[in-house]
Design a protein around this motif. Sequence first.
Motif, mmCIF file in Angstrom:
data_model
loop_
_atom_site.group_PDB
_atom_site.id
_atom_site.type_symbol
_atom_site.label_atom_id
_atom_site.label_comp_id
_atom_site.label_asym_id
_atom_site.label_seq_id
_atom_site.Cartn_x
_atom_site.Cartn_y
_atom_site.Cartn_z
ATOM 1 N N PHE A 385 0.935 -1.254 0.035
ATOM 2 C CA PHE A 385 -0.039 -0.116 0.002
ATOM 3 C C PHE A 385 0.723 1.222 0.090
ATOM 4 N N LYS A 386 2.155 1.151 -0.127
ATOM 5 C CA LYS A 386 3.160 2.266 -0.323
ATOM 6 C C LYS A 386 3.005 3.079 0.729
ATOM 7 N N HIS A 387 3.218 2.441 2.145
ATOM 8 C CA HIS A 387 3.325 3.366 3.254
ATOM 9 C C HIS A 387 4.796 3.390 3.612
ATOM 10 N N PHE A 388 5.384 4.225 4.587
ATOM 11 C CA PHE A 388 6.477 4.338 5.378
ATOM 12 C C PHE A 388 6.321 3.531 6.490
ATOM 13 N N PRO A 389 7.048 2.421 6.847
ATOM 14 C CA PRO A 389 7.045 1.842 7.963
ATOM 15 C C PRO A 389 6.719 2.571 9.357
ATOM 16 N N ILE A 390 7.727 3.863 9.631
ATOM 17 C CA ILE A 390 7.691 4.367 10.723
ATOM 18 C C ILE A 390 6.303 5.083 10.848
ATOM 19 N N ARG A 391 5.907 5.588 9.857
ATOM 20 C CA ARG A 391 4.585 6.417 9.764
ATOM 21 C C ARG A 391 3.532 5.455 9.906
ATOM 22 N N ALA A 392 3.523 4.376 9.282
ATOM 23 C CA ALA A 392 2.379 3.097 9.312
ATOM 24 C C ALA A 392 2.241 2.788 10.856
ATOM 25 N N ASN A 393 3.572 2.503 11.627
ATOM 26 C CA ASN A 393 3.670 1.895 12.864
ATOM 27 C C ASN A 393 3.210 2.883 13.846
ATOM 28 N N ALA A 394 3.257 4.315 13.680
ATOM 29 C CA ALA A 394 2.720 5.274 14.515
ATOM 30 C C ALA A 394 1.190 5.198 14.342
ATOM 31 N N ALA A 395 0.500 5.144 13.085
ATOM 32 C CA ALA A 395 -0.903 5.306 12.825
ATOM 33 C C ALA A 395 -1.486 4.018 13.667
ATOM 34 N N GLU A 408 0.344 -5.589 18.769
ATOM 35 C CA GLU A 408 1.506 -6.247 19.625
ATOM 36 C C GLU A 408 2.620 -6.171 18.630
ATOM 37 N N GLN A 409 3.596 -5.184 19.051
ATOM 38 C CA GLN A 409 4.800 -4.826 17.918
ATOM 39 C C GLN A 409 5.837 -6.140 18.334
ATOM 40 N N ASN A 410 6.128 -6.565 19.501
ATOM 41 C CA ASN A 410 7.008 -7.432 19.818
ATOM 42 C C ASN A 410 6.486 -8.697 20.840
ATOM 43 N N ASN A 487 9.036 -31.720 14.606
ATOM 44 C CA ASN A 487 8.770 -30.604 13.855
ATOM 45 C C ASN A 487 8.927 -29.175 14.827
ATOM 46 N N PHE A 488 9.852 -28.574 14.365
ATOM 47 C CA PHE A 488 10.443 -27.394 15.299
ATOM 48 C C PHE A 488 10.007 -26.156 14.603
ATOM 49 N N ILE A 489 9.062 -25.245 15.128
ATOM 50 C CA ILE A 489 8.743 -23.917 14.384
ATOM 51 C C ILE A 489 9.265 -22.844 15.465
ATOM 52 N N PRO A 490 10.372 -22.273 15.085
ATOM 53 C CA PRO A 490 11.211 -21.234 15.866
ATOM 54 C C PRO A 490 10.203 -20.218 16.417
ATOM 55 N N ARG A 491 10.645 -19.600 17.194
ATOM 56 C CA ARG A 491 9.969 -18.227 17.924
ATOM 57 C C ARG A 491 9.916 -17.347 16.575
ATOM 58 N N LYS A 492 8.810 -16.576 16.332
ATOM 59 C CA LYS A 492 8.808 -15.833 15.494
ATOM 60 C C LYS A 492 8.581 -14.117 15.970
ATOM 61 N N ASN A 493 9.075 -13.248 15.414
ATOM 62 C CA ASN A 493 9.239 -12.068 15.804
ATOM 63 C C ASN A 493 8.248 -10.997 14.959
ATOM 64 N N ILE A 494 7.254 -11.550 14.600
ATOM 65 C CA ILE A 494 6.206 -10.929 13.684
ATOM 66 C C ILE A 494 5.006 -10.264 14.507
ATOM 67 N N PRO A 495 4.862 -9.069 14.332
ATOM 68 C CA PRO A 495 3.578 -8.382 15.136
ATOM 69 C C PRO A 495 2.468 -9.053 14.741
ATOM 70 N N LEU A 496 1.601 -8.887 15.597
ATOM 71 C CA LEU A 496 0.082 -9.277 15.843
ATOM 72 C C LEU A 496 -0.922 -8.160 15.947
#
Length: 630
Positions: A385-395, A408-410, A487-496
Amino acid sequence: MSYIDILHQYWGYPDFRGIQKEIIESIGEGKDTLGLMPTGGGKSITFQVPALAQEGVCIVITPLIALMKDQVDHLRHKGIPAAAIYSGMTRDAIVATLENCIFGGVKLLYISPERIGSDIFQVKLRHMKVSFITVDEAHCISQWGYDFRPSYLQITEIRKLVPHAPILALTATATPEVVDDIQERLGFKEKNAFRMSFERKNLAYVVRQVEDKETEMIHILHSIPKTAIVYCRSRRHTKEIAQKLIQNGIPATWYHAGLEPAIKDQRQNDWQNDKTRVIVATNAFGMGIDKPNVRIVIHIDCPNSIEAYFQEAGRAGRDGNKAYAVLLYNGHDNHTLRKRIEDTFPPKEYIQMLYNHLAYFYQIGVGSGFGCTFEFPIDKFCTTFKHFPIRANAALNILQRAGYIEYEQNPDTSARIKFLLNREELYRLDALSDQENNVVIALLRNYGGLFSDYGYVDESYIAQEAGLDQNQTYIVLTNLSKKRIINFIPRKNIPLITYTQDRVDGEEIILKKEVYEERKAVFIERINSVINYAQNDYICRSRQLLSYFGEKKASDCGQCDVCLSHTNNEDNDHKKIIREKLLALVKDGEKHHITEIRQLDDNWDLTAEIMEELIAEDILLMNGSYLIKP
């Protein structure tokens, strides 16, 4: 046992220091208590000692999972029954821990603010005898605090479940306004705050105004060849700076929230154990780190607030020996800091547009989505959607405060494991290494149901049980997965992202004044405070910082860049005389006209300069043409 006996027996200290005793006695008398103690001031003693002196369990709410585990380990090593609840524990383990609290087997229970809202915790809490509740990093509950976290607002609900348990709130950084807000939000029966001076007599604060920050940083680190932290704003910058230092013969590594947990642990341990001299990091590094011999903290980028700067700079010199906190500043920083205001508070129309784009991304129609949780790959979203990450994160943060989503960012999304072999096949295996065998045994002993379905596991706990470090454990689990044993699924650091209400059309988004305009005004004040601190080269740095936190200091520190620049100034004695004359003049509490002030000294320019300093320090006040004492 008395408080002092407990201190002697478990910690071996001869006596309490600072305001520890006052805080302990206050919470021991059942009073809601707020303790303001600078980083390294011994906060943990103020709740651990009274917890042992009283019946029941002390609930310790803290956002720092690594610190939580570390403190529990230290307490258990001393023979103190302590436990923690955090992501990755099985439901059975959580229930067992809470039951242990009910039956008196735990004196201190550490828990994250996100976990206190769970049904299981609240049900069990009703049956516990709670001595008191400790809220660490208490500034996080204040809407005006520099690090506000919505999860902290749940603490007031917890109070209702155990109304007789007093609250002990602790923070290392809070302005007078935030101090009042903390007590109000935590429902203090009456105001009761203990303040320890934030002055660090061994720490020299320095601002270097230079165009080439990297060259100056290298020069400083060569001049002070000791343990150091360099703080940067961006993850990419940490790597670039660390590599630059290595190229110049300075042992360094980098650290940020996006690194794999095992890598972060390894780099932190190497630095902690003096295998690496300099760690270049974002503000993700440092919370809960207690390395006493850090001689210098350099900020190559300006932080967003004086609170953040003071806390990060305060990680230098905790052993009491001379240390330095250096802020590198130039003309570009002014523009960069101002830009952060719009990046942190983008226009309302932009926030509404992003909310719509979020719905398109997950294909959620108007009137649906409530309760749905999605992984949020922010890079993919911003590219689409052509957003800058910093501004998207703030919104997204603003939409969370407005109540439309939970962001949840982390998230502590723990690793998941499922056995691909059945028990009989597993027991017949004879080709496993000792390390692999130890990990398998740790899994079987501590986690049930892994043969039928995926289960969340805590890699650090498995490592502890198997006698390995986290990096070794990660490698073993990966190898077991390659051998098709698990089957090992490592810890992910993807926001929710979770929709906390059904989706509305973006134009219907309502951003109330307290969510947007008021918070933006506070943020602008903070940015201005950082700029003023960096540019003010006539008031002692230590006095500037202490004044920000509502603490008046009568004398200069004598070691910051401002004080040192004045040391050889021929006007120094003259300035002291004028200062004394001004203070003597207003001592009577009356108004004094500017013409009367002009007669104090022949050098009006110098008199005006001293007067401006005293006004900036809130010692004097100018009301029209009259000078008065506030």
